[in-house]
Design a protein around this motif. Structure first.
Motif, PDB file in Angstrom:
ATOM      1  N   ALA A   1      -4.346  31.615   9.157  1.00 33.22           N
ATOM      2  CA  ALA A   1      -4.242  30.268   9.617  1.00 33.22           C
ATOM      3  C   ALA A   1      -3.666  30.497  10.865  1.00 33.22           C
ATOM      4  CB  ALA A   1      -3.151  29.582   8.636  1.00 33.22           C
ATOM      5  N   ASN A   2      -3.539  29.228  11.825  1.00 31.99           N
ATOM      6  CA  ASN A   2      -2.839  29.310  13.116  1.00 31.99           C
ATOM      7  C   ASN A   2      -1.362  28.889  12.723  1.00 31.99           C
ATOM      8  OD1 ASN A   2      -5.857  28.299  14.814  1.00 31.99           O
ATOM      9  ND2 ASN A   2      -4.691  30.059  15.440  1.00 31.99           N
ATOM     10  N   VAL A   3      -0.335  29.350  13.897  1.00 32.74           N
ATOM     11  CA  VAL A   3       0.752  28.922  13.520  1.00 32.74           C
ATOM     12  C   VAL A   3       1.226  28.241  15.098  1.00 32.74           C
ATOM     13  CG1 VAL A   3       1.909  31.279  14.028  1.00 32.74           C
ATOM     14  CG2 VAL A   3       3.266  29.531  12.976  1.00 32.74           C
ATOM     15  N   ALA A   4       1.989  27.203  14.992  1.00 32.24           N
ATOM     16  CA  ALA A   4       2.330  26.568  16.266  1.00 32.24           C
ATOM     17  C   ALA A   4       3.734  26.244  16.029  1.00 32.24           C
ATOM     18  CB  ALA A   4       1.569  25.452  16.486  1.00 32.24           C
ATOM     19  N   PHE A   5       4.485  26.010  17.244  1.00 31.38           N
ATOM     20  CA  PHE A   5       5.897  25.788  17.217  1.00 31.38           C
ATOM     21  C   PHE A   5       6.210  24.556  18.078  1.00 31.38           C
ATOM     22  CE2 PHE A   5       5.084  30.206  16.610  1.00 31.38           C
ATOM     23  CZ  PHE A   5       6.021  30.705  15.616  1.00 31.38           C
ATOM     24  N   TRP A   6       7.134  23.878  17.671  1.00 30.83           N
ATOM     25  CA  TRP A   6       7.554  22.549  18.261  1.00 30.83           C
ATOM     26  C   TRP A   6       8.931  22.911  19.056  1.00 30.83           C
ATOM     27  CZ3 TRP A   6       5.282  18.337  19.588  1.00 30.83           C
ATOM     28  CH2 TRP A   6       6.269  17.277  19.737  1.00 30.83           C
ATOM     29  N   ASP A   7       8.591  22.533  20.328  1.00 28.17           N
ATOM     30  CA  ASP A   7       9.781  22.727  21.281  1.00 28.17           C
ATOM     31  C   ASP A   7      10.507  21.410  21.536  1.00 28.17           C
ATOM     32  OD1 ASP A   7       8.274  21.436  22.971  1.00 28.17           O
ATOM     33  OD2 ASP A   7       7.899  22.867  24.408  1.00 28.17           O
ATOM     34  N   GLY A   8      10.125  20.342  20.898  1.00 26.46           N
ATOM     35  CA  GLY A   8      11.140  19.006  21.254  1.00 26.46           C
ATOM     36  C   GLY A   8      10.109  18.318  21.609  1.00 26.46           C
ATOM     37  N   THR A   9       9.041  18.555  22.500  1.00 25.63           N
ATOM     38  CA  THR A   9       8.055  17.719  23.147  1.00 25.63           C
ATOM     39  C   THR A   9       6.860  17.974  22.994  1.00 25.63           C
ATOM     40  OG1 THR A   9       8.406  18.954  25.127  1.00 25.63           O
ATOM     41  CG2 THR A   9       9.930  17.115  25.006  1.00 25.63           C
ATOM     42  N   SER A  10       6.349  19.374  22.709  1.00 26.69           N
ATOM     43  CA  SER A  10       5.094  19.642  22.511  1.00 26.69           C
ATOM     44  C   SER A  10       4.773  20.888  21.720  1.00 26.69           C
ATOM     45  CB  SER A  10       4.651  20.348  23.893  1.00 26.69           C
ATOM     46  OG  SER A  10       4.877  19.560  25.188  1.00 26.69           O
ATOM     47  N   LEU A  11       3.515  20.907  20.959  1.00 26.03           N
ATOM     48  CA  LEU A  11       3.150  21.923  20.386  1.00 26.03           C
ATOM     49  C   LEU A  11       2.900  23.026  21.056  1.00 26.03           C
ATOM     50  CD1 LEU A  11       0.427  20.675  17.742  1.00 26.03           C
ATOM     51  CD2 LEU A  11       2.815  21.623  17.131  1.00 26.03           C
ATOM     52  N   VAL A  12       3.486  24.250  20.687  1.00 30.91           N
ATOM     53  CA  VAL A  12       3.295  25.648  21.402  1.00 30.91           C
ATOM     54  C   VAL A  12       2.397  26.437  20.771  1.00 30.91           C
ATOM     55  CG1 VAL A  12       4.405  27.415  22.449  1.00 30.91           C
ATOM     56  CG2 VAL A  12       5.471  25.219  22.458  1.00 30.91           C
ATOM     57  N   ARG A  13       1.442  26.638  21.311  1.00 31.64           N
ATOM     58  CA  ARG A  13       0.174  27.894  20.624  1.00 31.64           C
ATOM     59  C   ARG A  13       0.730  29.115  21.145  1.00 31.64           C
ATOM     60  NH1 ARG A  13      -5.237  29.094  21.735  1.00 31.64           N
ATOM     61  NH2 ARG A  13      -5.356  27.431  23.096  1.00 31.64           N
ATOM     62  N   PRO A  14       1.053  30.310  20.353  1.00 27.79           N
ATOM     63  CA  PRO A  14       1.430  31.474  20.828  1.00 27.79           C
ATOM     64  C   PRO A  14       0.037  32.030  21.679  1.00 27.79           C
ATOM     65  CG  PRO A  14       2.112  31.463  18.533  1.00 27.79           C
ATOM     66  CD  PRO A  14       1.137  30.237  18.978  1.00 27.79           C
ATOM     67  N   ASP A  15       0.373  32.894  22.955  1.00 26.23           N
ATOM     68  CA  ASP A  15      -0.918  33.202  23.782  1.00 26.23           C
ATOM     69  C   ASP A  15      -1.152  34.656  23.450  1.00 26.23           C
ATOM     70  OD1 ASP A  15       1.237  34.793  24.840  1.00 26.23           O
ATOM     71  OD2 ASP A  15       0.952  34.091  26.784  1.00 26.23           O
TER      72      ASP A  15
END
Length: 261
Positions: A172-186
């Motif tokens: 699966a993909n994992v994403a992180f929330w920084d408070g304003t946006s979804l962050v996809r690891p690069d």
């Protein structure tokens, strides 16, 4: 080749029980790629993205294109053969059988699947998928580390690079929330269909994410064709389960249309 219980398998539109012996070496080689989709009422989300993934992968692995209408026809035929309108479907593409011709297409149909919505834990592991932009078949790394994570009491494995760079979950993909946006690891990883669809609907960005920096993110989420789930722990790093965020993500994903196969 026989189908596992409750799984209907067709190879180039024919039931696996009637497999042409010339195809056996192709399948045994496991040199191929696939896409996985959830089908409801013979429809799926992001169909064009699935067909694009299959075509691009076929071009790169076999030097030929894969007609989307052929894929759709084979999936419809397999659904008919399975007697299911709701299903978990995979489309695998392998090389042509002896004598040349079009790539071999295998369609599997099983019961519909949904990701458990309970918070997930992930065990970081030192592994990155080879040729990560292709959803390729075969390979021992992902199932090996997925099993290792389960044996250690985690729900999933988190694939990471030599410097602790976060890449993706093992399936699966994992994403992180920084408070304003979804962050996809690069870090090198497969860009999943669900991730791509969500990025069209929500603020997002791609940036380096390292294990040492996970404390910067208040929330994390796991996603694949089966759905979305919050992540509450990665190794020893803990995340809040943000109900409002998960509701927002699921509501956005719920607006994605179901395309007729």
């Amino acid at each position: 080749m026989t189908s596992p219980p409750n799984v209907h398998i067709e190879i180039d539109g024919r039931p696996a029980a009637g497999l042409d012996p010339a195809v056996i070496p192709v399948l045994q080689g496991a040199y191929g790629h696939f896409t996985a989709m959830q089908v409801r009422d013979r429809r799926t989300r992001g169909l064009a993205l699935h067909l694009e993934r299959l075509d691009h992968g076929t071009r790169e692995l076999f030097g030929t294109d894969l007609d989307g209408d052929r894929v759709r026809s084979l999936v419809r035929h397999a659904l008919d053969g399975s007697g299911r309108a709701d299903a978990g479907v995979r489309v695998y593409v392998y090389g042509a059988a002896a004598g040349g011709g079009a790539p071999t297409v295998v369609v599997t149909v099983r019961e519909p699947q949904s990701m458990p919505e309970t918070p997930r834990s992930m065990m970081p592991v030192p592994f990155l998928r080879p040729v990560p932009h292709i959803k390729h078949a075969g390979g021992v790394g992902q199932p090996y580390y997925g099993r290792a994570a389960a044996l250690a009491g985690f729900d999933d494995a988190l694939l990471t690079g030599p410097g602790g760079e976060v890449a993706e979950g093992h399936i699966a993909n994992v994403a992180f929330w920084d408070g304003t946006s979804l962050v996809r690891p690069d870090a090198p990883a497969l860009r999943g269909i669900t991730m791509t669809l969500l990025e069209r609907l929500l603020p997002h960005e791609r940036r380096e994410v390292r294990l040492a920096d996970l404390g910067r993110y208040p929330a994390a989420v796991l996603m694949n064709s089966q759905g979305l789930a919050p992540v509450h722990r990665i190794g020893t790093a803990e995340f809040a389960v943000d109900g409002a965020l998960m509701s927002r993500l699921r509501e956005a994903y719920g607006t994605v249309p179901w395309d007729e196969i």
